[in-house]
Design a protein around this motif. Structure first.
Motif, PDB file in Angstrom:
ATOM      1  N   ALA A  58       2.220 -14.471  68.844  1.00 27.61           N
ATOM      2  CA  ALA A  58       2.260 -15.236  69.815  1.00 27.61           C
ATOM      3  C   ALA A  58       3.724 -15.800  70.065  1.00 27.61           C
ATOM      4  O   ALA A  58       3.871 -16.662  69.002  1.00 27.61           O
ATOM      5  CB  ALA A  58       1.097 -16.296  69.998  1.00 27.61           C
ATOM      6  N   ARG A 108      -2.387 -14.388  67.043  1.00 33.86           N
ATOM      7  CA  ARG A 108      -3.400 -14.460  67.813  1.00 33.86           C
ATOM      8  C   ARG A 108      -4.280 -12.831  67.502  1.00 33.86           C
ATOM      9  O   ARG A 108      -3.717 -11.785  67.045  1.00 33.86           O
ATOM     10  CB  ARG A 108      -3.410 -14.394  69.090  1.00 33.86           C
ATOM     11  N   SER A 130      -7.934 -10.291  69.034  1.00 37.03           N
ATOM     12  CA  SER A 130      -8.774 -10.420  70.114  1.00 37.03           C
ATOM     13  C   SER A 130      -9.964 -11.150  70.119  1.00 37.03           C
ATOM     14  O   SER A 130     -10.605 -11.469  71.352  1.00 37.03           O
ATOM     15  CB  SER A 130      -9.292  -9.061  70.263  1.00 37.03           C
ATOM     16  N   GLN A 166      -9.800 -14.422  69.539  1.00 32.68           N
ATOM     17  CA  GLN A 166      -9.411 -15.563  69.908  1.00 32.68           C
ATOM     18  C   GLN A 166      -9.121 -15.829  71.445  1.00 32.68           C
ATOM     19  O   GLN A 166      -8.867 -16.634  72.172  1.00 32.68           O
ATOM     20  CB  GLN A 166      -8.244 -16.252  69.186  1.00 32.68           C
ATOM     21  N   LEU A 167      -9.039 -14.339  72.057  1.00 32.57           N
ATOM     22  CA  LEU A 167      -8.697 -14.416  73.445  1.00 32.57           C
ATOM     23  C   LEU A 167      -9.653 -13.646  74.302  1.00 32.57           C
ATOM     24  O   LEU A 167     -10.374 -12.769  73.663  1.00 32.57           O
ATOM     25  CB  LEU A 167      -7.293 -13.492  73.661  1.00 32.57           C
ATOM     26  N   GLN A 168      -9.556 -13.770  75.505  1.00 26.88           N
ATOM     27  CA  GLN A 168     -10.517 -13.183  76.750  1.00 26.88           C
ATOM     28  C   GLN A 168      -9.520 -12.406  77.547  1.00 26.88           C
ATOM     29  O   GLN A 168      -8.576 -12.884  78.070  1.00 26.88           O
ATOM     30  CB  GLN A 168     -11.275 -14.199  77.403  1.00 26.88           C
ATOM     31  N   ARG A 169      -9.932 -10.863  77.547  1.00 30.93           N
ATOM     32  CA  ARG A 169      -8.965 -10.013  78.323  1.00 30.93           C
ATOM     33  C   ARG A 169      -9.489 -10.373  79.895  1.00 30.93           C
ATOM     34  O   ARG A 169     -10.550 -10.594  80.124  1.00 30.93           O
ATOM     35  CB  ARG A 169      -9.377  -8.526  78.044  1.00 30.93           C
ATOM     36  N   TRP A 183      -4.415 -11.902  78.864  1.00 37.42           N
ATOM     37  CA  TRP A 183      -5.291 -12.693  78.057  1.00 37.42           C
ATOM     38  C   TRP A 183      -5.294 -13.939  78.299  1.00 37.42           C
ATOM     39  O   TRP A 183      -4.383 -14.850  78.698  1.00 37.42           O
ATOM     40  CB  TRP A 183      -5.244 -12.266  76.543  1.00 37.42           C
ATOM     41  N   ARG A 184      -6.606 -14.614  78.215  1.00 34.89           N
ATOM     42  CA  ARG A 184      -6.809 -16.236  78.207  1.00 34.89           C
ATOM     43  C   ARG A 184      -7.149 -16.398  76.711  1.00 34.89           C
ATOM     44  O   ARG A 184      -7.909 -16.117  76.386  1.00 34.89           O
ATOM     45  CB  ARG A 184      -7.809 -16.549  79.339  1.00 34.89           C
ATOM     46  N   GLY A 185      -6.569 -17.496  76.490  1.00 41.99           N
ATOM     47  CA  GLY A 185      -6.673 -18.167  75.177  1.00 41.99           C
ATOM     48  C   GLY A 185      -7.203 -19.786  75.358  1.00 41.99           C
ATOM     49  O   GLY A 185      -7.594 -20.319  76.381  1.00 41.99           O
ATOM     50  N   TRP A 240      -1.588 -15.533  78.441  1.00 38.68           N
ATOM     51  CA  TRP A 240      -0.798 -14.839  77.514  1.00 38.68           C
ATOM     52  C   TRP A 240      -0.632 -13.215  78.108  1.00 38.68           C
ATOM     53  O   TRP A 240      -1.544 -12.595  78.431  1.00 38.68           O
ATOM     54  CB  TRP A 240      -1.241 -14.543  76.130  1.00 38.68           C
ATOM     55  N   GLU A 264       0.641  -9.545  77.215  1.00 41.26           N
ATOM     56  CA  GLU A 264       0.701  -8.732  76.344  1.00 41.26           C
ATOM     57  C   GLU A 264       1.945  -7.963  76.470  1.00 41.26           C
ATOM     58  O   GLU A 264       2.169  -7.495  77.616  1.00 41.26           O
ATOM     59  CB  GLU A 264      -0.497  -7.806  75.979  1.00 41.26           C
TER      60      GLU A 264
END
Length: 175
Positions: free
Chosen positions: A32, A125, A127, A129-132, A148-150, A156, A158
């Motif tokens: 990140a 980071r 997957s 820790q993140l939501q697509r 993605w949302r963290g 974020w 990609e």
């Protein structure tokens, strides 16, 4: 502890975590980084060495986002100012290339001597820790396929570095 020592310690920790992440198979893993106000996720398998952007030598007659070249372990690498390339920051014509920040050298397997100039490292980071985020109506470049949302609702983007180095804009560096 001085800022240089703290930065060196952070770089060493990240380098060891990058190495450990490469050795452990995972669904997805990213480095990140921050450029301008954007949070970007660089695939670990496509990112290489990280170093301070202390000396970048300008290249005449180049596009504004080509900050110059840098010597990384005895090899010259083109330095792409990622924030300028993505339109997150205006280029500064006639001003020496921006120093400070970090260089993320592309993995040798990509066969491109290129480093990305970023503002700040933000850690690793995965997957978990993140939501697509769902795909929106706005078309996205091939090298930026998903968002993605963290934590703290941070979005974020990609980046697919392999697609980036094959993008026609990336390949056209003459001004």
């Amino acid at each position: 502890m001085s800022n240089k020592e703290a930065l060196r310690e952070l770089q060493l920790r990240l380098a060891s975590r990058l190495q450990a992440a490469r050795e452990q198979p995972r669904e997805a893993g990213w480095l990140a980084v921050e450029c301008g106000s954007a949070g970007l996720l660089l695939p670990l398998g496509q990112a290489g060495e990280i170093q301070s952007a202390s000396v970048v030598t300008p290249v005449p007659h180049a596009v504004p986002w080509l900050a110059g070249v840098a010597n990384v372990r005895g090899q010259l690498h083109a330095v792409l100012d990622l924030a300028v390339f993505l339109g997150l920051r205006e280029p500064q014509p006639g001003v020496a290339p921006r120093t400070g920040g970090q260089l993320v050298v592309l993995n040798q397997s990509m066969r491109v001597n290129c480093a990305l100039l970023i503002d700040r490292l933000a850690g690793l980071r995965d997957s978990e820790q993140l939501q697509r985020l769902p795909e929106g109506d706005t078309p996205r470049p091939a090298f930026a396929p998903r968002q993605w949302r963290g934590a703290q609702d941070r979005v974020w983007d990609e980046l697919d570095l392999s697609a980036l180095v094959h993008d026609p804009l990336f390949l056209d560096v003459a001004a």
